[in-house]
Design a protein around this motif. Structure first.
Motif, PDB file in Angstrom:
ATOM      1  N   VAL A  19       2.049 -10.503  15.773  1.00  0.00           N
ATOM      2  CA  VAL A  19       2.970 -10.239  14.668  1.00  0.00           C
ATOM      3  C   VAL A  19       2.276 -10.388  13.331  1.00  0.00           C
ATOM      4  CG1 VAL A  19       5.130 -10.941  13.635  1.00  0.00           C
ATOM      5  CG2 VAL A  19       4.882 -10.973  16.083  1.00  0.00           C
ATOM      6  N   LEU A  22       0.356  -7.330  12.609  1.00  0.00           N
ATOM      7  CA  LEU A  22       1.260  -6.218  12.313  1.00  0.00           C
ATOM      8  C   LEU A  22       1.783  -6.311  10.902  1.00  0.00           C
ATOM      9  CD1 LEU A  22       3.556  -5.451  15.338  1.00  0.00           C
ATOM     10  CD2 LEU A  22       1.830  -4.033  14.310  1.00  0.00           C
ATOM     11  N   LYS A  23       2.005  -7.551  10.431  1.00  0.00           N
ATOM     12  CA  LYS A  23       2.549  -7.707   9.084  1.00  0.00           C
ATOM     13  C   LYS A  23       1.603  -7.131   8.049  1.00  0.00           C
ATOM     14  CE  LYS A  23       6.047 -11.113   8.596  1.00  0.00           C
ATOM     15  NZ  LYS A  23       6.588 -12.217   7.885  1.00  0.00           N
ATOM     16  N   PHE A  26       2.256  -3.505   7.453  1.00  0.00           N
ATOM     17  CA  PHE A  26       3.505  -3.123   6.817  1.00  0.00           C
ATOM     18  C   PHE A  26       3.604  -3.628   5.393  1.00  0.00           C
ATOM     19  CE2 PHE A  26       6.077  -0.916   9.783  1.00  0.00           C
ATOM     20  CZ  PHE A  26       5.568  -1.244  11.017  1.00  0.00           C
ATOM     21  N   VAL A  28       3.337  -2.733   2.381  1.00  0.00           N
ATOM     22  CA  VAL A  28       3.166  -1.549   1.558  1.00  0.00           C
ATOM     23  C   VAL A  28       4.185  -1.597   0.443  1.00  0.00           C
ATOM     24  CG1 VAL A  28       2.299  -0.115   3.398  1.00  0.00           C
ATOM     25  CG2 VAL A  28       4.717  -0.282   3.024  1.00  0.00           C
ATOM     26  N   ASP A  29       3.957  -0.771  -0.552  1.00  0.00           N
ATOM     27  CA  ASP A  29       5.009  -0.571  -1.540  1.00  0.00           C
ATOM     28  C   ASP A  29       5.085   0.911  -1.865  1.00  0.00           C
ATOM     29  OD1 ASP A  29       3.262  -1.478  -4.610  1.00  0.00           O
ATOM     30  OD2 ASP A  29       2.688  -0.299  -2.867  1.00  0.00           O
ATOM     31  N   VAL A  33       2.777   4.342  -0.743  1.00  0.00           N
ATOM     32  CA  VAL A  33       3.287   5.363   0.168  1.00  0.00           C
ATOM     33  C   VAL A  33       3.213   6.730  -0.493  1.00  0.00           C
ATOM     34  CG1 VAL A  33       5.363   6.185   1.303  1.00  0.00           C
ATOM     35  CG2 VAL A  33       4.717   3.817   1.485  1.00  0.00           C
ATOM     36  N   ARG A  62      -1.191  -2.445   0.241  1.00  0.00           N
ATOM     37  CA  ARG A  62      -0.550  -2.399  -1.059  1.00  0.00           C
ATOM     38  C   ARG A  62      -1.565  -2.171  -2.169  1.00  0.00           C
ATOM     39  NH1 ARG A  62       4.435  -5.512  -2.878  1.00  0.00           N
ATOM     40  NH2 ARG A  62       4.772  -6.093  -0.728  1.00  0.00           N
ATOM     41  N   TYR A  71       3.489   1.837   8.389  1.00  0.00           N
ATOM     42  CA  TYR A  71       4.821   2.225   7.925  1.00  0.00           C
ATOM     43  C   TYR A  71       4.964   3.735   7.977  1.00  0.00           C
ATOM     44  CZ  TYR A  71       8.722   2.908   4.765  1.00  0.00           C
ATOM     45  OH  TYR A  71       9.901   3.299   4.215  1.00  0.00           O
ATOM     46  N   MET A  75       7.595   5.836  10.387  1.00  0.00           N
ATOM     47  CA  MET A  75       8.647   6.615   9.731  1.00  0.00           C
ATOM     48  C   MET A  75       8.488   8.095  10.011  1.00  0.00           C
ATOM     49  SD  MET A  75      10.643   4.594   8.420  1.00  0.00           S
ATOM     50  CE  MET A  75      10.333   3.041   9.153  1.00  0.00           C
TER      51      MET A  75
ATOM     52  N   LEU B 165      11.648  -4.157  11.508  1.00  0.00           N
ATOM     53  CA  LEU B 165      10.978  -3.637  10.314  1.00  0.00           C
ATOM     54  C   LEU B 165      11.148  -4.581   9.137  1.00  0.00           C
ATOM     55  CD1 LEU B 165       9.514  -1.094   9.251  1.00  0.00           C
ATOM     56  CD2 LEU B 165      11.682  -0.422   8.306  1.00  0.00           C
ATOM     57  N   LEU B 168       9.012  -7.564   9.432  1.00  0.00           N
ATOM     58  CA  LEU B 168       7.603  -7.285   9.200  1.00  0.00           C
ATOM     59  C   LEU B 168       7.315  -7.036   7.732  1.00  0.00           C
ATOM     60  CD1 LEU B 168       6.674  -5.027  12.201  1.00  0.00           C
ATOM     61  CD2 LEU B 168       5.781  -7.262  11.701  1.00  0.00           C
ATOM     62  N   MET B 169       8.301  -6.483   7.015  1.00  0.00           N
ATOM     63  CA  MET B 169       7.998  -6.078   5.654  1.00  0.00           C
ATOM     64  C   MET B 169       8.310  -7.143   4.620  1.00  0.00           C
ATOM     65  SD  MET B 169       9.017  -2.115   5.307  1.00  0.00           S
ATOM     66  CE  MET B 169       8.532  -2.031   3.632  1.00  0.00           C
ATOM     67  N   GLU B 233      11.023  -6.636  -4.271  1.00  0.00           N
ATOM     68  CA  GLU B 233      11.008  -5.738  -5.407  1.00  0.00           C
ATOM     69  C   GLU B 233      10.002  -4.623  -5.155  1.00  0.00           C
ATOM     70  OE1 GLU B 233      10.009  -9.174  -5.466  1.00  0.00           O
ATOM     71  OE2 GLU B 233       8.161  -8.120  -4.966  1.00  0.00           O
ATOM     72  N   GLY B 234      10.286  -3.478  -5.691  1.00  0.00           N
ATOM     73  CA  GLY B 234       9.388  -2.337  -5.548  1.00  0.00           C
ATOM     74  C   GLY B 234       9.419  -1.702  -4.178  1.00  0.00           C
ATOM     75  N   GLN B 235      10.355  -2.136  -3.320  1.00  0.00           N
ATOM     76  CA  GLN B 235      10.380  -1.590  -1.974  1.00  0.00           C
ATOM     77  C   GLN B 235      11.738  -1.016  -1.622  1.00  0.00           C
ATOM     78  OE1 GLN B 235       8.979  -5.013   0.252  1.00  0.00           O
ATOM     79  NE2 GLN B 235       7.053  -3.971   0.628  1.00  0.00           N
ATOM     80  N   LEU B 238      11.497   2.201   0.082  1.00  0.00           N
ATOM     81  CA  LEU B 238      10.922   2.061   1.405  1.00  0.00           C
ATOM     82  C   LEU B 238      11.928   1.546   2.407  1.00  0.00           C
ATOM     83  CD1 LEU B 238       7.400   0.593   0.743  1.00  0.00           C
ATOM     84  CD2 LEU B 238       8.108   2.933   0.992  1.00  0.00           C
ATOM     85  N   TYR B 241      14.571   4.495   3.120  1.00  0.00           N
ATOM     86  CA  TYR B 241      14.197   5.600   3.994  1.00  0.00           C
ATOM     87  C   TYR B 241      14.530   5.336   5.456  1.00  0.00           C
ATOM     88  CZ  TYR B 241      11.731   9.546   5.822  1.00  0.00           C
ATOM     89  OH  TYR B 241      11.432  10.689   6.478  1.00  0.00           O
ATOM     90  N   LEU B 245      17.130   7.413   7.796  1.00  0.00           N
ATOM     91  CA  LEU B 245      16.845   7.974   9.117  1.00  0.00           C
ATOM     92  C   LEU B 245      17.937   7.597  10.107  1.00  0.00           C
ATOM     93  CD1 LEU B 245      13.027   7.426   9.529  1.00  0.00           C
ATOM     94  CD2 LEU B 245      14.228   9.523   9.037  1.00  0.00           C
TER      95      LEU B 245
END
Lengths: 230, 256
Positions: A19, A22-23, A26, A28-29, A33, A62, A71, A75, B165, B168-169, B233-235, B238, B241, B245
């Motif tokens: 995990v 994996l983190k 992910f 990202v911001d 993207v 990021r 991500y 998606m 998700l 994780l994020m 913030e800033g997500q 993300l 989306y 879906l």
């Protein structure tokens, strides 16, 4: 008793799926993207493909647009299933079962591709720091091109589909070749200090492998989408 | 295995009763096991159990954090001589259904432009989501599509995936119940869409535009609540989306 159950599940999940690693994929911001999507569709102008490192560990996505992430592939995969459902729906071939069918067949092809790449990497005995998750990420990037092709096919008919899909195939080919090389050659540059001539043949083999993997992507893109555009 | 030998040696009636008793005993044991397990699992929030009956909810222990107690210690001492029935809290409070909060959350969903209060979603309330899911199934039924199973399955998978998700994020994690609650509340515009599908056909340009608008509305409110509750913030886009879906899947079910 429920909390004990949850502890057991958490511990076993940690054993199967890393995990923490994996983190990283992910983290990202929105800006990353956006830039990465632009790169996937138009990789010709990008100059610096080096992944930035920070104390021997790659920087989170990021902060570096070249780093792979999970991500976008995840998606893109789900969006592909949705757009496939939409395409089927406009042709009156939709049923909720067909969504599941599309999803499982695309997943199966993804697994086959990742296993094939792993096998070829093993046979060529190349030491890279490409993990399985990286390979999944790279194989997932082509779904973005597929989605763009499918959407244009829905909007503009068959010619639109072929034109846009052709463009996306070329871009994903260029993207794979240039991005994969930086990861692979990281190992090579360290060994180059010791002796370049010995590694010459292997270097060529690695180039061929990268080319092969990059060439397989457009094939998959066409295979997975042509039956949706009639 | 031993009672099989007994079957041969004893008369038919006696072995029949032994089997019967053992059968009853094992059934009783299963009841106890299920009963002892039901209470703790009833307390733990379930992932996407939209269509479970409210009976399970009622077996939760009363946490008392939803409403202010409607009875003061004065009335308690006044009524103490009639213990039992009169001392129990009101039924809705015991079930954890607070109509005021449900209405507030519904209004939050219906107006995605207003900034959300992140603390509303601290209570994992599955009543509203369940009502909305059943309403979605009912309106689909009105349009001639019996898709209850698909609604249930997609919401369960969607909740699990969204939970994974988000964990994780984000830096702080979320629980299954919170995710299920938020996603269920934001399903309300989809109910409106499928309600309109009964009257007009959604397969033209107008239908597509309406479906896109509703999907955008649902995902915007869901992502707004998630980002305010998790402080990401800033997500927001993300998070919006994947929600889009998920709601797009529901829209596919509604339109086609």
């Amino acid at each position: 008793m429920a909390s004990q159950g949850r502890d057991i599940v958490d511990r076993n999940i940690d054993r199967l799926v890393p995990v923490g690693r994996l983190k990283y994929y992910f983290a990202v911001d929105t800006v990353y993207v956006g830039r990465k999507l632009g790169l996937l569709v138009f990789p010709f102008m990008h100059q610096d493909w080096q992944v930035r490192y920070q104390q021997d560990a790659p920087v989170a996505p990021r902060f570096d647009v070249n780093a792979p992430d999970l991500y976008i592939p995840v998606m893109a995969f789900i969006t592909y299933v949705l757009v496939a459902g939409l395409a089927l729906g406009t042709q009156n071939r939709f049923s909720p079962d067909s969504l599941g069918l599309q999803a499982s067949s695309a997943l199966a092809w993804l697994i086959v591709e990742v296993l094939a790449i792993l096998l070829s990497l093993y046979l060529v005995t190349v030491n890279t720091d490409l993990t399985t998750i990286d390979l999944i990420a790279f194989s997932g990037y082509k779904y973005v091109g597929m989605i763009v092709g499918l959407v244009s096919g829905l909007l503009f008919g068959k010619t639109g589909y072929y034109v846009v899909l052709g463009w996306c195939c070329i871009s994903i080919f260029v993207f794979m070749v240039r991005d994969r090389q930086t990861l692979r050659l990281k190992i090579l540059s360290e060994a180059a200090a010791e002796g370049v001539l010995v590694r010459g043949a292997k270097n060529q083999l690695r180039m061929y492998l990268t080319m092969a993997i990059a060439a397989v992507q457009p094939l998959f893109m066409y295979w997975l989408t042509y039956h949706l555009i009639r | 295995m031993s009672n099989f030998e007994q079957f041969h040696s004893d008369f038919y009636q006696s072995s029949y009763t032994i089997d019967n008793q053992e059968g009853y005993n094992s059934y009783g044991c299963n009841e106890n096991l299920c009963g002892s397990r039901k209470n703790p699992t009833g307390e733990r929030p379930r992932a996407g159990a939209f269509v479970t009956s409210e009976i399970l909810l009622s077996s939760q222990s009363y946490t008392g954090q939803i409403l202010q107690p409607t009875y003061s210690p004065d009335t308690l001492s006044h009524l103490s001589y009639t213990n039992g029935f009169d001392e129990e809290p009101p039924l809705l409070e015991e079930l954890g259904i607070n109509f005021d909060h449900i209405w507030q959350k519904t209004l939050t969903v219906l107006n995605p432009m207003k900034p959300a209060d992140g603390s509303i979603m601290n209570e994992t309330d599955l009543t509203g989501p369940m009502v909305f899911c059943l309403a979605l199934g009912a309106t689909l039924l009105l349009a001639g599509k019996v898709h209850f199973g698909y609604v249930y399955g997609m919401s369960a998978i969607g909740c699990l995936a969204m939970h994974a998700l988000l964990n994780l994020m984000s830096v702080t994690g979320v629980s299954h119940g919170c995710v299920a609650s938020v996603l269920g509340y934001c399903l309300l515009p989809m109910v409106i869409l499928s309600g309109s599908a009964v009257v007009i056909s959604l397969q033209g340009i107008l239908g597509t535009l309406l479906a896109l608008f509703v999907v955008g509305w649902c995902s915007l409110s869901a992502s707004k609540i998630f980002t305010s509750a998790l402080a990401m913030e800033g997500q927001q886009l993300l998070i919006a989306y994947p929600c889009a879906l998920l709601y797009g899947l529901f829209a596919l079910l509604t339109v086609f």
